[in-house]
Scaffold this active site. Structure first.
Site, mmCIF file in Angstrom:
data_model
loop_
_atom_site.group_PDB
_atom_site.id
_atom_site.type_symbol
_atom_site.label_atom_id
_atom_site.label_comp_id
_atom_site.label_asym_id
_atom_site.label_seq_id
_atom_site.Cartn_x
_atom_site.Cartn_y
_atom_site.Cartn_z
ATOM 1 N N GLY B 532 34.614 28.467 43.987
ATOM 2 C CA GLY B 532 33.795 28.443 42.786
ATOM 3 C C GLY B 532 34.319 29.500 41.829
ATOM 4 C CB SER B 573 39.946 40.431 44.572
ATOM 5 O OG SER B 573 38.586 40.711 44.667
ATOM 6 C CB ALA B 758 47.444 37.741 37.560
ATOM 7 C CD GLU B 763 36.568 41.444 47.389
ATOM 8 O OE1 GLU B 763 37.772 41.465 47.118
ATOM 9 O OE2 GLU B 763 36.119 41.613 48.530
#
Lengths: 157, 804
Positions: B532, B573, B758, B763
């Site tokens: 998501g 992450s 990136a 988190e």
């Protein structure tokens, strides 16, 4: 018994204790309505019963005879999203998407009752639909944009 | 652009040993060096798809209800399983009687410990006779319908000889406490000590020393979709397919294969959509094994979806932490010592996510010593929950920093600015991107922090808020005199801020394959997951950019251990920083080959061609072929590209930094806290999709707000029974609780981190929210609000004990 779902009649046999969520998902394979808690706490399973949003996990199917049931499956046409759905997409009011069908149903009910709801009315009306991803700001913006667009379209007429 | 040969410095080595950080844990791995890694996209790279706020690719499926989650998987003749759970926290099972349940309508099978192989989940045995917490699975039944299975589970008779239990950290470490695990009631590594410099010397050099005791609550992930699995065996039961709501298809595959004694390639795990994870869905769970075992026994597919009660009592939690913190500083605010002791109440299992690790990273300090003790108690196991450890530690550290600021009469923001570390202190190396200071300054500007230039066009109400607190230190409550009815009467306004640091650099191994279809579109295959978070969309953007194709011509297929190449769990992450470079590398290869094919057709050299918008053009712009033209002419000759994630550089530290600012209103009579606004500025390197990044930030902030104000799993100490195992009494934020949020990322890239520039973003945003809010409440009331969540009762208590 005869159920009217999204304008179509469905002849189903249901148990006395069966919830509407269960009938929709398990008997009719209408899987767009998701279940998050099955005990009336989260709003994920929201559908419209005579245009009023209800938690379908708490509604007994037997009580729905002769009433208008609207689910997420009846919102978009084959080729076109409902304006609320379109706004959810463009505003990114969706993350995991699990609560989204319920959010969309609540938003549609709100906008059908109040063409231009205030910020507080949106927050209050949508507060029965939990979203753990935290899409609330984007959902709010999406609902507002639909209301604003509808009013603008009305003014232009 | 691209080096074809292995890099000189690596000689002919194809495999190297490297270190990858996952949620603060370091793992050493041998990984393959990519044959050719593209040059990093620099600051001036002209990117047309990456960086655009494109709506997520699966949004239409989700808003129409067509997206299929695990509970929506329907297989022919599928059965439904329900789990029988222990109702007391400790004891020994003397008997489980399933005869009544087996005779109930629609019931097909039931299993207990005798019927299954020995399966270890998180250090505990599935269906163990020894009961260790309320909610522990002890048996399972399956039936023709879910309702029938749930009803049958209710009538399984479980007899447990009750034993004494321990519910709290203090109970666990008391002399003669009953043992939760045979090895003892604290983890093997306890006390876990980390030390840098000499804290005694640091404290002796301090002009001011402040001490505090802080507490963060046990918190429940409460994803909207509960854990679930559908299992189906093929043929004579030697190949298993599992549809699982998981953050890691390959990890689930490996765990299930190990548990059931199967070769890994005989287990296929598929995850398409999932309704949130937040760290709780990293592994195979009881439900996974139950579905697989019942499916094998019955010869039918079995769906096992955890009900909401089970989800809240048995699928992991953020453990309660208590932290004692001592900070020493010179008069100018320079930190000289940080000393922290933490006590973590784990439950029956979990891993040691240090709440004090952040003390070594966030601020510069030569002398740091932390001691962590992790205790086992009779409640559900700890599991990773969005920035595990750092969320707890940031609360203590950032409350402590505000206390220090007050003691020194220094503005809290200036105190932090004067302690920005500027480098990775533990490893003695620079950061790939050192932008905490920029986040603090930009956040202060956007917020209108007193003494910092307010942004143009600031709303009147916002200006008032800034003015009301003056230097950020003004109290509207005076000692001995109770509440002063200042300005808005009993409603007190306050502001606060906090900062954040988190790994999130990603790393190998991660792979992607891109195949070009004969209609000119591309399929990206990678065994990662979209929770998501937007992985599908963001990877499609990276692929389109590197292919030179239109965004809508790319389809991303994820999460299938049989059909997609390996990628790791979506935790820490790490996903985009790990998988993104692999996707880009695969895309570059496809584009290169496509240009070679086009060159053959256009009778020119490949180097004369470029691709953009799914069209290949000659440099002079005179001749064009669409991707579909080329693939059409190729017929069934297929162009494919393969990409892998190379190791991280060892000479730079990879962290993500950020700062958040909160304004609150506190009702001094009721203790009610209302958060009015949050400003968040984070640095996560290049943002692939700013719209989705903002959603991530807002989502993290709202979960942080829940932790600050409402969320707390409560267990009755006397009985060991969870008292709020649902979404009604365990309060998560609703639409009415959400403040105005201004969340943004710095417009930067991080070419040293990896070649897409990136880092991770899932988190970081939850870390500073609760301390920023608590600091604002302290600013409004003058009270030491050092225990979360800040319920009205706690706020009133803090006010009373401060002014009593």
């Amino acid at each position: 018994m005869l159920l009217t779902i999204n304008g179509r009649p469905h002849d189903v046999h249901v148990e006395p204790f069966e919830s509407l969520a269960s009938t929709l998902r398990e008997r009719l394979q209408m899987l767009g309505t998701k279940v998050g808690c099955d005990r009336g706490e989260c709003g994920t399973c929201t559908v419209l019963l005579d245009d009023v949003p209800v938690y379908s996990c708490l509604v007994l199917t037997r009580s729905c005879e002769g009433r208008r049931i609207r689910t997420i499956e009846g919102v978009a046409t084959a080729n076109e999203l409902h304006p609320v759905q379109r706004a959810f997409v463009t505003h990114d009011a969706v993350q995991c998407g699990y609560c989204t069908p319920g959010q969309v149903m609540s938003a549609i009910a709100l906008l059908e009752q109040h063409a231009l709801p205030s910020d507080d009315e949106i927050r209050r009306s949508m507060s029965g639909n939990l979203c753990r991803c935290g899409c609330y700001p984007k959902i709010h913006a999406a609902v507002k944009s639909v209301a604003a667009a509808a009013v603008e379209a009305n003014d232009d007429r | 652009m691209t080096a074809e040969a292995p890099r000189e410095s690596d000689g002919h080595r194809r495999f190297v040993t490297t270190v990858v950080e996952v949620e603060g844990r370091e793992e050493t791995k041998v990984v393959e060096l990519p044959v050719s890694e593209p040059e990093p996209w620099g600051e001036d790279a002209r990117l047309t798809v990456v960086g655009r706020p494109i709506p997520r690719v699966d949004a239409a499926e989700k808003v129409t209800g067509r997206a299929r989650y695990t509970a929506d998987i329907v297989r022919p003749r599928m059965l439904h399983a329900a789990i029988v759970r222990a109702t007391i926290p400790a004891g020994t099972i003397s008997e489980i009687d399933v005869t009544g349940a087996m005779a109930a309508p629609g019931v097909v099978d039931a299993i207990t410990l005798e019927d299954i192989p020995r399966i270890r989940i998180d250090g505990n045995t599935l269906f163990d006779r020894t009961v260790k917490y309320v909610g522990q699975p002890v048996a399972a039944v399956c039936a023709e319908t879910w309702q029938a299975a749930l009803a049958a589970a209710e009538i399984v008779r479980v007899t447990i000889e009750r034993a004494a239990h321990v519910a709290t950290f203090a109970d666990a470490i008391a002399a003669d406490a009953p043992l939760v695990r045979r090895s003892g009631n604290v983890s093997r590594s306890s006390p876990s000590i980390m030390e840098r410099g000499n804290v005694e010397r640091g404290l002796s050099e301090a002009d001011v020393i402040v001490r505090g005791a802080y507490r963060t609550p046990p918190a429940l992930h409460t994803a909207m979709e509960p854990h679930g699995a559908v299992a189906e065996w093929e043929g004579v039961g030697d190949r298993l397919t599992l549809w699982e709501s998981t953050q890691g298809v390959f990890r689930v595959r490996d765990e299930v294969a190990t548990g059931l004694g199967l070769s890994r390639s005989r287990v296929r795990v598929i995850k398409e959509h999932m309704g949130g994870g937040f760290g709780a869905k990293n592994s195979a769970g009881a439900h996974t094994f139950i579905a697989a075992i019942l499916a094998r026994r019955t010869g039918r597919a079995v769906r096992c979806v955890v009900d909401r009660y089970g989800e809240q009592v048995d699928t992991g939690h953020r453990p309660e932490s208590r932290i004692h913190l001592t900070l020493g500083a010179r008069r100018d605010g320079t930190l000289t010592a940080i000393v922290a002791d933490s006590q973590v109440t784990m439950g029956v299992g979990g891993w040691e996510a240090s709440p004090t690790a952040i003390m070594h990273e966030l601020y510069g300090c030569e002398n740091v010593k932390t001691t962590d003790v992790y205790a086992w108690v009779h409640s559900q196991a700890m599991d990773s929950f969005r920035a595990p450890g750092h969320v707890e530690g940031a609360f203590a550290l950032e409350r402590g920093m505000d206390t220090l600021a007050r003691a020194l009469s220094i503005d809290p923001l200036r105190l932090r600015l004067s302690n920005v570390p500027g480098r990775d202190q533990e490893k003695g190396r620079p950061y790939s991107s050192d932008r905490l200071r920029e986040c603090l300054v930009e956040g202060a500007r956007r917020f209108g922090w007193p003494g910092w230039e307010a942004p143009a066009g600031l709303q009147d109400s916002e200006m008032r808020a800034g003015d009301a607190v003056g230097d950020g230190m003004v109290r509207e409550v005076v000692a001995g005199g109770g509440i002063v009815e200042a300005g808005g009467g009993r409603r007190l306004r306050g502001i606060g801020m906090a900062a954040q640091v988190w790994g999130a650099g990603g790393g190998p191994p991660a792979y992607a394959t891109i195949k070009l279809n004969s209609d000119g579109t591309a399929d990206v295959l990678s065994g990662t997951q979209d929770l998501g978070t937007g992985t599908r969309t963001v990877l499609a953007q990276i692929a389109a950019e590197s292919l030179g194709s239109r965004f809508e011509d790319v389809r991303v297929v994820l999460g299938d251990t049989e059909r997609t190449p390996y990628a790791g769990n979506s935790w820490g992450s790490m996903t985009i920083a790990s998988v993104g470079p692999a996707v880009r590398m695969a895309g570059e290869e496809v584009r290169r080959r496509l240009c070679e094919a086009a060159a053959e057709m256009l009778e020119c050299r490949p180097g004369d061609l470029s691709a953009r918008g799914s069209v290949i053009s000659t440099r002079d712009g005179t001749r064009h072929l669409t991707f579909a033209d080329v693939t059409g002419k190729l017929g069934n000759v297929m162009i494919m590209g393969h990409g892998s994630r190379g190791p991280n550089r060892r000479d730079v530290g990879l962290v993500t930094a950020g700062a958040q600012f909160a304004e609150v209103e506190v009702d001094a009579e009721t203790g009610q806290v209302r958060v009015i606004r949050i400003v968040a500025v984070h640095d996560a390197g290049r943002i692939i999709n700013p719209l989705l990044a903002q959603s991530q930030l807002e989502g993290g902030i709202i979960q942080g707000l829940g932790l600050a104000l409402f969320e707390e799993r409560i267990i009755d100490r006397a009985t060991g029974v969870p008292l709020n195992p649902g979404m009604h009494d365990y309060k998560v934020p609703t639409s009415k609780d959400v403040p105005m949020i201004d969340a943004t990322c710095l417009p930067v890239t991080d070419p040293q981190a990896n070649h897409i520039g990136a880092r991770g973003l899932a988190e970081p945003p939850i870390i500073p929210t609760a301390p920023a809010i608590a600091n604002a409440v302290a600013n409004a009331t003058g009270a030491a609000v050092d225990e979360l969540p800040l319920t009205p009762r706690r706020v009133l208590h803090a006010i009373r004990s401060t002014y009593a």
